[in-house]
Design a protein around this motif. Structure first.
Motif, short mmCIF file in Angstrom:
data_model
loop_
_atom_site.label_atom_id
_atom_site.label_comp_id
_atom_site.label_asym_id
_atom_site.label_seq_id
_atom_site.Cartn_x
_atom_site.Cartn_y
_atom_site.Cartn_z
N ILE A 1 4.64 1.57 -9.78
CA ILE A 1 3.97 1.87 -11.06
C ILE A 1 4.69 3.01 -11.78
O ILE A 1 4.90 2.97 -13.00
N GLU A 2 5.09 4.02 -11.03
CA GLU A 2 5.79 5.17 -11.60
C GLU A 2 7.10 4.76 -12.25
O GLU A 2 7.46 5.26 -13.32
N ASN B 1 13.49 8.35 -6.29
CA ASN B 1 12.77 8.40 -7.57
C ASN B 1 13.34 7.39 -8.58
O ASN B 1 13.48 7.67 -9.76
N SER C 1 0.82 -1.21 0.00
CA SER C 1 0.00 0.00 0.00
C SER C 1 0.86 1.27 0.00
O SER C 1 0.46 2.29 -0.57
N GLU C 2 2.04 1.19 0.63
CA GLU C 2 2.92 2.36 0.69
C GLU C 2 3.74 2.52 -0.58
O GLU C 2 4.08 3.64 -0.97
N LYS C 3 4.08 1.42 -1.24
CA LYS C 3 5.06 1.47 -2.34
C LYS C 3 4.46 1.29 -3.73
O LYS C 3 5.16 1.43 -4.72
N VAL C 4 3.18 0.95 -3.83
CA VAL C 4 2.62 0.59 -5.13
C VAL C 4 2.71 1.75 -6.13
O VAL C 4 2.99 1.54 -7.32
N ASN C 5 2.48 2.98 -5.67
CA ASN C 5 2.56 4.12 -6.59
C ASN C 5 3.97 4.30 -7.15
O ASN C 5 4.15 4.59 -8.34
N LYS C 6 4.96 4.13 -6.30
CA LYS C 6 6.35 4.25 -6.74
C LYS C 6 6.72 3.15 -7.72
O LYS C 6 7.43 3.38 -8.70
#
Length: 360
Positions: free
Chosen positions: A40-41, A140, A33-38
């Motif tokens: 995908i990015e 990033n 839940s904390e890392k999924v956006n990173k």
């Protein structure tokens, strides 16, 4: 092994395994839940994500296994006490020390597994875990796994190197300085504006090369626009990974520490803490087991909730002590060996005190 030993040992190992199976998936869900956006990015391939969470499972279970062990013993021993099974066992003439024996056998089994995993399995998982985090989740998606600025290293008793900054992607360092000493006197000094590692033939390309040989009366200076030569160090000597000690097996870690001690590495305390914890963590299984049995074998008015509350407080106190003294060992003058074993020593005294009271 008697029926009582088999019964308690089975409950010990089963509850501990269930505790791991319950909490590790929770840790994975929270991490996703904390890392999924990173992820995908940075367009991380699914295969790498799957491998990361396999490594995460091993790393997470090893890191928190003392807490899982302690809470599992608190849980099932409290259940024995609430069902008056402990009273029945002790009333039959069995001493508390004899009652404790299967718990210690279970602790020995868990400790041996932890010791083996810490020597051989966890280092590989730690390498995958940290490599993934530093390459895809931190900065990033850029690798920042090495000390890449103001790098000063002693590569032998008589040789020193320095670079102002290092680019891992291009294998290039800037403002390079190499000093060679003989009998504590500077023999010669090499400087270069840029130095680039060539992995094909293990050579370095130096731009803006200058060598100054110190003489008794006059110094000899040689300047070259470009020069190719070998040096007695590699990239790991120049910029070791921040978490290198955690990724080495037991034998490799000992060799690495011996090499870094000879080089006078300022980070040697960090590496020694990692080594000593491989021994101290399995020993903590015995100490926490004794504390858990002593605390939870008594039937209380508040039931299991009181025992669990006490257990959680003691478990996190142990982790707090362990972390505090680990940091002190790395950042202060305290011996890493003493700092790593202080939590076990303090809680060992507590275990003896609680065990005596439990016997009464």
């Amino acid at each position: 092994m008697k029926i009582l030993d088999k019964y308690i040992l089975k409950r010990y190992l089963t509850t501990f395994s269930v505790m791991l199976l319950l909490f590790v998936p929770i840790g994975i869900v929270i991490d996703v839940s904390e890392k999924v956006n990173k992820m995908i990015e940075n367009k991380v391939p699914f295969a790498k994500v799957a491998q990361y969470y396999l490594d995460f499972t091993i790393y997470f279970a090893n890191f928190l296994f003392p807490i899982f062990l302690f809470l599992s013993v608190i849980w099932f021993t409290s259940k024995l006490a609430s069902n008056t099974e402990v009273i029945a066992i002790l009333s039959s003439g069995i001493s508390f020390t004899r009652f404790l024996r299967p718990f210690l056998i279970g602790a020995a089994i868990v400790s041996m597994i932890s010791l083996f995993a810490g020597f051989f399995l966890v280092p590989k998982a730690s390498e995958g875990y940290w490599n993934f985090r530093y390459n895809y989740l931190i900065g990033n998606g850029k690798a920042v796994i090495r000390d890449d600025s103001d790098v000063f290293r002693q590569i032998s008793p008589t040789e020193y190197i320095y670079v102002s900054n290092f680019n891992i992607n291009s294998n290039m360092a800037f403002n390079f300085v190499y000093e060679k000493f003989n009998n504590h006197k500077l023999e010669y000094k090499i400087t270069a504006n840029r130095i680039r590692w060539n992995p094909k033939d293990s050579t370095y390309v130096l731009n803006g090369y200058s060598k100054r040989t110190v003489g008794e009366l006059n110094d000899v200076i040689i300047n070259e626009d470009k020069l190719i030569r070998k040096f007695p160090f590699d990239l790991e000597d120049l910029t070791p990974t921040i978490y290198v000690a955690e990724t080495l097996s037991y034998g490799e870690l000992n060799k690495f520490i011996d090499k870094e001690i000879k080089r006078g590495n300022s980070n040697i305390k960090i590496y020694l803490v990692v080594l000593y914890k491989k021994y101290s963590t399995p020993v903590s299984a015995f100490i926490l087991t004794i504390i858990a049995v002593a605390v939870s074998s008594m039937k209380r008015r508040g039931g299991m909730g009181i025992n669990l509350a006490i257990g959680i407080f003691l478990a996190f106190s142990f982790v707090f002590f362990d972390k505090i003294f680990g940091v002190l060992a790395e950042k202060s003058s305290i011996s890493p060996l003493i700092a790593v074993w202080v939590p076990n020593f303090v809680f060992g005294i507590l275990a003896i005190y609680l065990l005596r009271n439990a016997k009464r």
